[in-house]
Design an enzyme around this catalytic site. Structure first.
Site, short mmCIF file in Angstrom:
data_model
loop_
_atom_site.label_atom_id
_atom_site.label_comp_id
_atom_site.label_asym_id
_atom_site.label_seq_id
_atom_site.Cartn_x
_atom_site.Cartn_y
_atom_site.Cartn_z
CB ALA A 66 -0.88 -0.01 1.24
N GLY A 111 0.51 -5.20 0.65
CA GLY A 111 -0.63 -5.23 -0.28
C GLY A 111 -0.29 -5.91 -1.60
CD GLU A 114 -2.83 -7.51 2.25
OE1 GLU A 114 -2.54 -6.34 1.91
OE2 GLU A 114 -3.44 -7.77 3.29
CD GLU A 134 1.21 -5.57 5.55
OE1 GLU A 134 2.02 -6.42 5.94
OE2 GLU A 134 0.54 -5.68 4.51
N1 CAA Z 1 4.51 3.26 -0.42
C1 CAA Z 1 4.93 4.44 -0.92
N2 CAA Z 1 6.12 4.61 -1.52
C2 CAA Z 1 6.90 3.53 -1.65
C3 CAA Z 1 6.52 2.26 -1.18
C4 CAA Z 1 5.26 2.15 -0.53
N3 CAA Z 1 4.80 0.98 -0.08
N4 CAA Z 1 7.52 1.39 -1.43
C5 CAA Z 1 8.47 2.08 -2.05
N5 CAA Z 1 8.13 3.37 -2.18
C6 CAA Z 1 8.89 4.45 -2.82
C7 CAA Z 1 10.03 4.93 -1.92
O1 CAA Z 1 9.54 5.87 -0.99
C8 CAA Z 1 10.96 5.51 -2.94
O2 CAA Z 1 10.48 6.79 -3.31
P1 CAA Z 1 11.54 8.03 -3.48
O3 CAA Z 1 12.41 7.63 -4.63
O4 CAA Z 1 10.66 9.20 -3.78
O5 CAA Z 1 12.29 8.13 -2.20
C9 CAA Z 1 10.80 4.62 -4.14
O6 CAA Z 1 9.56 3.94 -3.96
C10 CAA Z 1 11.90 3.56 -4.26
O7 CAA Z 1 11.97 2.88 -3.02
P2 CAA Z 1 13.32 2.74 -2.17
O8 CAA Z 1 14.24 3.89 -2.45
O9 CAA Z 1 12.94 2.51 -0.75
O10 CAA Z 1 13.92 1.42 -2.84
P3 CAA Z 1 14.84 0.32 -2.14
O11 CAA Z 1 15.28 -0.59 -3.22
O12 CAA Z 1 15.87 0.95 -1.28
O13 CAA Z 1 13.84 -0.47 -1.14
C11 CAA Z 1 11.81 -1.61 -0.55
C12 CAA Z 1 12.78 -1.19 -1.67
C13 CAA Z 1 12.50 -2.61 0.39
C14 CAA Z 1 10.62 -2.28 -1.21
C15 CAA Z 1 11.37 -0.36 0.26
O14 CAA Z 1 10.94 0.64 -0.67
C16 CAA Z 1 10.26 -0.61 1.22
O15 CAA Z 1 10.48 -1.13 2.29
N6 CAA Z 1 9.00 -0.20 0.84
C17 CAA Z 1 7.85 -0.32 1.71
C18 CAA Z 1 7.34 -1.75 1.75
C19 CAA Z 1 6.19 -1.87 2.71
O16 CAA Z 1 6.29 -1.53 3.89
N7 CAA Z 1 5.03 -2.34 2.21
C20 CAA Z 1 3.84 -2.54 3.01
C21 CAA Z 1 2.98 -1.32 2.96
S1 CAA Z 1 1.62 -1.40 4.10
C22 CAA Z 1 0.43 -2.32 3.33
O17 CAA Z 1 0.64 -2.88 2.25
C23 CAA Z 1 -0.90 -2.37 4.04
C24 CAA Z 1 -1.89 -3.30 3.47
O18 CAA Z 1 -1.91 -4.48 3.77
C25 CAA Z 1 -2.95 -2.83 2.57
#
Ligand code: CAA
Length: 260
Positions: A66, A111, A114, A134
């Protein structure tokens, strides 16, 4: 096919390919993606010319979860609307008449996992990474992972995934029963398209009925589910596809299914 802002929907013969297309944010799912995704899936469901749907992601993610930036400012009431929208999207995907294959090409987190779990079959690139991270954000999965993961991998593995939030490989996802197959990165889309092509050769009504019986049976007792199988087996006998399939076998030719 229809055009969208956050995804692309293409046709390749009898297969439709829906690609999450916000690569700069690793295809994070915001309200617009969920709304467009739901619309795209409903559109496919109403198009009998499409026999199989493939889902994948642009760039280095399938979907990284998400959109955290969008979620950060949500009130509990807004969170409910967002979660219910996601569930509608996932349930529509799960109940789509056609088979759905997730081609998992990279990060498949939160997500994103999911979405993949709401598909019928998951084929992953060797370098794909999975996880339910999450709880580090102070929330639980909100689009079905607490339940769909447990049904595939069991409660203990699901708890470990959610309690630790750790990322794991395609090999481990395969070992847990979360995905069907792992293929070398460069072979992902060819393998998925070949799998879709095999499905396109089968009787459409039979696939539709099989999907329904398997899905609905999981929520029934074994005795009720087996009764549902008998009833649906009988229903198949009154279809043009059944008549054509058996006639083609007897006449030693390939069947030409009408989907009726
Ligand atoms: N939401 C918003 N933005 C996101 C994102 C997310 N889930 N995942 C990545 N991005 C964005 C980053 O903020 C970054 O943006 P900027 O370039 O503007 O800074 C861009 O995508 C690239 O990401 P990274 O620089 O972080 O890339 P990385 O290779 O260093 O890391 C990653 C990759 C491990 C996937 C890391 O981005 C990460 O941990 N992302 C979040 C993953 C996460 O927590 N997902 C669960 C979300 S909650 C959910 O899904 C709830 C539900 O059940 C509905």
């Amino acid at each position: 096919m229809k055009t969208y802002t956050t995804l692309t929907l293409e046709r390749d013969g009898q297969t439709a390919i829906l690609t999450f297309n916000r690569p700069k944010v690793l295809n994070a799912l915001n309200t617009m993606v969920a709304t467009e995704g739901l619309d795209a899936v409903q559109t496919i469901g109403n198009d009998p010319a499409v026999r199989v749907l493939i889902l994948t992601g642009a760039g280095r993610a399938f979907v990284a979860g998400a959109d955290i930036a969008e979620m950060e400012n949500k009130t509990p009431e807004e969170a409910r609307i967002y979660s219910e929208l996601g569930h509608r999207f996932m349930n529509t995907l799960q109940d789509l008449p056609q088979p759905v294959i997730a081609a998992v090409n990279g990060f498949c987190l939160g997500g994103g996992l999911e979405v993949a779990l709401a598909c019928d079959i998951r084929i992953a690139a060797a370098s794909a990474q999975f996880g339910l991270p999450e709880t580090i954000l102070g929330i639980i999965p909100g689009w079905g992972a607490t339940q769909r993961t447990a049904r595939l991998a069991g409660a203990a593995k699901t708890k470990e995934m959610i309690f630790t939030g750790r990322r794991f490989s395609s090999a481990e996802a395969l070992d847990m029963g979360l995905i069907n197959r792992v293929v070398p990165d460069g072979e992902l889309m060819d393998t998925v398209r070949a799998t879709a092509a095999l499905m396109c050769r089968q009787g459409q009504t039979a696939l539709r009925h099989a999907k329904k019986v398997i899905n609905q049976g999981l929520d029934l007792s074994l005795a009720e589910a087996l009764r549902l199988e008998i009833d649906t087996f009988v229903t198949c006998f009154d279809t043009d596809d059944r008549r054509e399939g058996m006639r083609a076998f007897v006449e030693k030719r390939k069947p030409k299914f009408s989907g009726r």
